[in-house]
Design an enzyme around this catalytic site. Structure first.
Site: not given
Length: 501
Positions: A39-45, A47, A158
């Site tokens: 459900v999510g992609n980020g710079s560090f991982g 989800v 943040d």
């Protein structure tokens, strides 16, 4: 311990892993989950959303690349946090990557289906703003979570709508994503290139390395302003442009304010601008107490900003205290707002009496003084408003149809008291009844915003370019801005050295 997959014979694959309990002693046990989807992609991982077996409880699993030589700070902090308005870490486990010696840390957390950003964007699409009673409910819970977090010495670093998870069924808000969080210790430097740009405190922009948890209060002020306006209050295109946007509203900081933000700041030329009256920054119908609370958070001098719990005690939240038995649109009671733990009662004991519910019908709501209402964003006295000056600096205010095409109407419980200053107007004609939150996010009084409001909100996604997501919700646990990557890597901020023994 690496994960192990077992085929249960079901249609959907069940994954079983050996995980460690998040709280208490390091007790390891097998847990199983299925229906995992990204459900999510980020710079560090990445989800995942998954369903626990056999309980069917929904969880979010945040998977981040781990260096075994270091302790992951996010894990260490989350294991110490237990609060109703902070996302709960349940278990954690390690898994192998595709490359040799590649190890991932997996954080198994409770799942909430929405984010404040997602709800905010729905309103922007409909050219509406979030009804003020939802602003009140959500901001109270955010400030309460921050009061607890800051009392432990942790700074989130943040705060933004993407990192606030919501459950509309219960009305609960929970702060998430502690990937940038850090325990701030007086005398120890911290990187200034932190926090997503639109919510970044001015002392960070001016290069301060000995900042305090008050940077989170600035971010919270930006979030509240955004909810009231329906768009970003400081939409800077770059780090430098961000301070220009702040100065446009709040005026040029004085030399004393610059010193308060960063005593070592080498001054560069800033535009010489006078601050705007806060009443002209917001729409005419914005409650005076809401504007007053924002004015106590968005202050150049960090130490002058209100504390989170004093923010919770602000008159803007008195409607929550005057009738704690209000209901959500689905008939449920409001989420627990005053169930302060014994520990919370020790954080600011003198403030606690101001935080507790008041007897229904008591006249405890304090009207901001006329002098304060007429101060500008620098805290200076402004001339009295004329009829022309009451026009908002932003888009015109009007009732506008919701997604169904019908005009939005406020339930009787949402009548507003006219404070006589043009910022509060009466809505509806029915007698005042106990406040009841609207049937859904679109069924309440909501004000029209400018045509570009959604684009303004979208910039927070496109500009940061830090994630791809399915609007399904919990992906926000990995909202880590590329705008901050460089700083995080250079700070020694994301990891602590692992003890040799």
């Amino acid at each position: 311990m690496a994960s192990q997959s077992k085929n249960s014979g079901l249609t959907n694959k069940v994954t079983t892993v050996v995980a460690t309990n998040a709280f208490g002693a390091d007790v390891m046990s097998e847990i199983s989950y299925t229906d995992a989807k990204v459900v999510g992609n980020g710079s560090f991982g990445v989800v995942f959303q998954a369903k626990m077996v056999p309980s069917n409880e929904m969880v979010a699993i945040k998977k981040v690349l781990q260096d075994r030589r270091f302790k992951n700070r996010e894990l260490q902090i989350m294991r110490k946090l237990r609060h109703d308005n902070i996302i709960t870490l349940k278990w954690f486990f390690f898994s192998s990557g595709e490359k040799r010696d590649e190890v991932y840390l997996n954080l198994v957390m409770e799942f909430l289906p929405e984010t404040l950003y997602k709800v905010e964007r729905q309103y922007a699409r409909a050219k509406q703003t979030l009804p003020v009673n939802f602003v009140r409910l959500y901001m109270y819970q955010l400030l309460r979570s921050m009061g607890y977090l800051h009392s432990l010495g942790f700074c989130h670093r943040d705060i933004k709508p993407q990192n606030m998870l919501l459950d509309s069924e219960t009305g609960v808000l929970k702060l998430c994503d502690f990937g940038s969080a850090k325990q701030l210790i007086s005398g120890e430097p911290n990187v200034s290139y932190i926090c997503s740009r639109y919510y970044r405190a001015p002392e960070l922009i001016f290069g301060s390395t000995d900042y305090t948890t008050k940077i989170d209060m600035w971010s919270a002020g930006c979030v509240m302003s955004e909810l009231l306006l329906g768009q970003l209050i400081f939409p800077g295109d770059s780090g430098v442009d961000q301070i220009v946007e702040i100065v446009k509203v709040m005026g040029t900081p004085t030399s004393e304010q610059l010193h308060d933000m960063n005593p070592h700041y080498k001054q560069f030329k800033l535009p010489e601008l006078k601050p705007h009256p806060w009443s002209k920054v917001f729409r005419i119908r914005t409650p005076a107490e809401a504007i007053d609370l924002v004015s106590k958070m968005l202050i150049y001098s960090p130490n002058a900003r209100v504390s989170p719990l004093m923010g919770c005690a602000h008159p803007f939240f008195d409607e929550l205290r005057q009738d704690p038995h209000q209901q959500l649109p689905n008939g449920r009671s409001l989420p627990p707002l005053f169930n302060f733990t014994d520990y919370e009662k020790t954080i600011e004991p003198d403030t606690m009496p101001l935080l507790l519910p008041r007897a229904q019908g008591s006249s405890t709501t304090k009207e901001p003084s006329a002098a304060h209402r007429n101060r500008n964003t620098a805290g200076e006295e402004s001339p009295r408003k004329t009829e022309d000056s009451q026009k908002p600096a932003t888009a015109a205010l009007s009732k506008s149809p919701g997604p169904s095409g019908k005009a939005l109407e406020s339930p009787p419980g949402f009548l507003q008291h006219d404070l006589g200053n043009g910022d509060h107007v009466a809505v509806g004609t029915m007698p005042m009844e106990p406040l009841t939150l609207e049937q859904n996010h679109f069924a309440a009084e909501s004000y029209a915003v400018g045509e570009d409001a959604e684009d303004n909100l979208e910039e927070d996604v496109g500009d940061e370019n830090d994630y791809d997501y399915d609007d399904g919700g919990q992906c926000n646990s990995t909202y880590i801005s590329d705008d901050m990557d460089e700083a995080s890597e250079s700070d020694d901020d994301d990891f602590e050295e692992e003890d040799e023994n």
